[in-house]
Design an enzyme around this catalytic site. Structure first.
Site, PDB file in Angstrom:
ATOM      1  N   SER A 128       0.863  -1.182   0.000  1.00 58.51           N
ATOM      2  CA  SER A 128       0.000   0.000   0.000  1.00 58.51           C
ATOM      3  C   SER A 128       0.901   1.233   0.000  1.00 58.51           C
ATOM      4  CB  SER A 128      -0.843  -0.003   1.280  1.00 58.51           C
ATOM      5  OG  SER A 128      -1.488   1.233   1.470  1.00 58.51           O
TER       6      SER A 128
ATOM      7  N   TYR B  96      -2.262  -1.298  10.433  1.00 61.01           N
ATOM      8  CA  TYR B  96      -2.231  -1.378   8.962  1.00 61.01           C
ATOM      9  C   TYR B  96      -0.889  -0.867   8.428  1.00 61.01           C
ATOM     10  CZ  TYR B  96      -3.992  -1.054   4.140  1.00 61.01           C
ATOM     11  OH  TYR B  96      -4.185  -1.210   2.779  1.00 61.01           O
TER      12      TYR B  96
HETATM   13  P1  NAD Z   1     -11.659  -5.842  -0.104  1.00 59.81           P
HETATM   14  O1  NAD Z   1     -12.252  -5.663   1.242  1.00 59.81           O
HETATM   15  O2  NAD Z   1     -12.433  -5.479  -1.315  1.00 59.81           O
HETATM   16  O3  NAD Z   1     -11.157  -7.360  -0.277  1.00 59.81           O
HETATM   17  C1  NAD Z   1     -10.470  -8.001   0.749  1.00 59.81           C
HETATM   18  C2  NAD Z   1     -10.224  -9.449   0.365  1.00 59.81           C
HETATM   19  O4  NAD Z   1      -9.508 -10.073   1.441  1.00 59.81           O
HETATM   20  C3  NAD Z   1     -11.515 -10.257   0.158  1.00 59.81           C
HETATM   21  O5  NAD Z   1     -11.334 -11.133  -0.919  1.00 59.81           O
HETATM   22  C4  NAD Z   1     -11.655 -11.041   1.451  1.00 59.81           C
HETATM   23  O6  NAD Z   1     -12.264 -12.315   1.277  1.00 59.81           O
HETATM   24  C5  NAD Z   1     -10.200 -11.223   1.842  1.00 59.81           C
HETATM   25  N1  NAD Z   1     -10.087 -11.397   3.299  1.00 59.81           N
HETATM   26  C6  NAD Z   1     -10.503 -10.579   4.283  1.00 59.81           C
HETATM   27  N2  NAD Z   1     -10.273 -11.124   5.486  1.00 59.81           N
HETATM   28  C7  NAD Z   1      -9.704 -12.326   5.256  1.00 59.81           C
HETATM   29  C8  NAD Z   1      -9.247 -13.382   6.081  1.00 59.81           C
HETATM   30  N3  NAD Z   1      -9.330 -13.351   7.413  1.00 59.81           N
HETATM   31  N4  NAD Z   1      -8.726 -14.478   5.487  1.00 59.81           N
HETATM   32  C9  NAD Z   1      -8.653 -14.567   4.155  1.00 59.81           C
HETATM   33  N5  NAD Z   1      -9.058 -13.606   3.309  1.00 59.81           N
HETATM   34  C10 NAD Z   1      -9.585 -12.503   3.862  1.00 59.81           C
HETATM   35  O7  NAD Z   1     -10.278  -5.028  -0.029  1.00 59.81           O
HETATM   36  P2  NAD Z   1      -9.315  -4.421  -1.155  1.00 59.81           P
HETATM   37  O8  NAD Z   1      -9.387  -2.949  -1.052  1.00 59.81           O
HETATM   38  O9  NAD Z   1      -9.516  -5.080  -2.454  1.00 59.81           O
HETATM   39  O10 NAD Z   1      -7.898  -4.826  -0.534  1.00 59.81           O
HETATM   40  C11 NAD Z   1      -7.075  -5.840  -1.073  1.00 59.81           C
HETATM   41  C12 NAD Z   1      -5.641  -5.560  -0.648  1.00 59.81           C
HETATM   42  O11 NAD Z   1      -5.203  -4.317  -1.197  1.00 59.81           O
HETATM   43  C13 NAD Z   1      -5.450  -5.453   0.860  1.00 59.81           C
HETATM   44  O12 NAD Z   1      -4.248  -6.066   1.235  1.00 59.81           O
HETATM   45  C14 NAD Z   1      -5.362  -3.960   1.085  1.00 59.81           C
HETATM   46  O13 NAD Z   1      -4.615  -3.632   2.227  1.00 59.81           O
HETATM   47  C15 NAD Z   1      -4.654  -3.524  -0.185  1.00 59.81           C
HETATM   48  N6  NAD Z   1      -4.823  -2.106  -0.525  1.00 59.81           N
HETATM   49  C16 NAD Z   1      -6.072  -1.586  -0.708  1.00 59.81           C
HETATM   50  C17 NAD Z   1      -6.182  -0.250  -1.053  1.00 59.81           C
HETATM   51  C18 NAD Z   1      -7.506   0.405  -1.310  1.00 59.81           C
HETATM   52  O14 NAD Z   1      -7.553   1.632  -1.421  1.00 59.81           O
HETATM   53  N7  NAD Z   1      -8.585  -0.332  -1.434  1.00 59.81           N
HETATM   54  C19 NAD Z   1      -5.036   0.542  -1.170  1.00 59.81           C
HETATM   55  C20 NAD Z   1      -3.801  -0.032  -0.960  1.00 59.81           C
HETATM   56  C21 NAD Z   1      -3.702  -1.363  -0.645  1.00 59.81           C
END
Ligand code: NAD
Length: 259
Positions: free
Chosen positions: A141, A154
């Protein structure tokens, strides 16, 4: 590109992981889907992805549980499914000042966002080492490079994930395996939507206003990164053109960390 390669994308039932899975499937990779939801809860998502290519299966595994991860990797091995590309993407967020931050939430975030990448890498690396080819991509991130208030677990987990990325890269640099971290800025997914909703309630402003404020505060482009953008970036990292990119933390953030 070798269309026979198999990719495991953790957290591909939603958001960024779904976007990565879609792009890889479209380009002919075989994809193992994963999430925390039961298969029936994400039936629609699986059907959507099936339109784009060859899904090996969907696995519900709690990435906060080291034993469950080990069992999952054993199940893959027993089914003769080899993972050539590992995308550690599953992650969660919790926002609170540190004095009120629940220790259980801290442990859960460190386990899911950081330790799961260690466990999966440990279990799945030997196959990549044996075939002298592998790509490990950790979805960190902008918060893997800079901090924001109220996100202690985080930010710590994502900074540590960038560190883990460098070690895995160094240990395998001579044998055709790369490990890189991708550092997205804001992507409009359920993880961010819940933060926008919280801000809208706390500040008594509309969702539209809270969304605009969120972007203006951090992301100079004032636009969201899309799951498709991240998917295309991951696709590039899987290609031979990226063979010498290793141990890097690569931003895709509309200018966030340039400030
Ligand atoms: P999201 O909430 O849309 O998806 C999260 C995913 O993680 C889902 O598929 C869920 O099933 C899985 N998950 C959650 N808890 C879990 C657990 N205990 N065991 C197994 N799987 C689990 O989130 P997103 O925004 O798509 O985030 C995905 C990744 O990208 C994360 O690592 C997040 O930190 C990172 N990220 C997101 C952003 C953003 O702005 N959305 C920015 C930077 C990084």
């Amino acid at each position: 590109m070798d269309s026979k390669k198999t990719a495991l994308v953790t957290g591909s039932s939603s958001g960024i992981g779904f976007g990565i899975a879609k792009v890889l499937l479209e380009k002919g990779y075989q994809v193992i889907l994963h999430g925390i939801e039961t298969q029936s809860q994400i039936d629609t998502e699986i059907k959507d992805l099936e339109k784009f290519g060859s899904i090996i299966g969907y696995y519900q595994v709690d990435m906060g549980n080291a034993k469950a991860i080990e069992q999952f990797c054993t199940e893959l091995k027993d089914s003769k499914i080899n993972v050539d590309i590992l995308v550690n993407n599953a992650g969660i967020q919790h926002v609170s000042p540190i004095q009120d931050f629940s220790p259980e939430k801290w442990d859960q975030i460190i386990a899911i966002n950081l330790s799961s990448a260690f466990h999966l890498t440990r279990h799945l690396l030997p196959h990549m080492q044996k075939q002298k080819w592998g790509k490990i991509i950790n979805i960190a991130s902008a918060h893997g490079l800079v901090a924001s208030a109220n996100k202690s677990a985080y930010v710590a987990s994502k900074h540590a994930l960038v560190g883990l990325t460098k070690v895995v890269a160094l240990e395998n640099a001579k044998i055709g395996i790369t490990c890189n971290a991708v550092c997205p800025g804001w992507v409009l997914t359920p993880l961010v939507e819940s933060q926008i909703q919280k801000k809208s309630i706390e500040q008594k402003i509309s969702i539209e206003q809270a969304t605009e404020n969120l972007l203006m505060e951090k992301q100079p482009s004032n636009q969201f990164v899309t799951p498709e953008n991240v998917g295309q970036f991951v696709l590039f990292l899987c290609s031979s053109a990226a063979n010498q990119i290793n141990g890097a933390a690569l931003s895709i953030d509309g200018g966030w960390v340039a400030q």
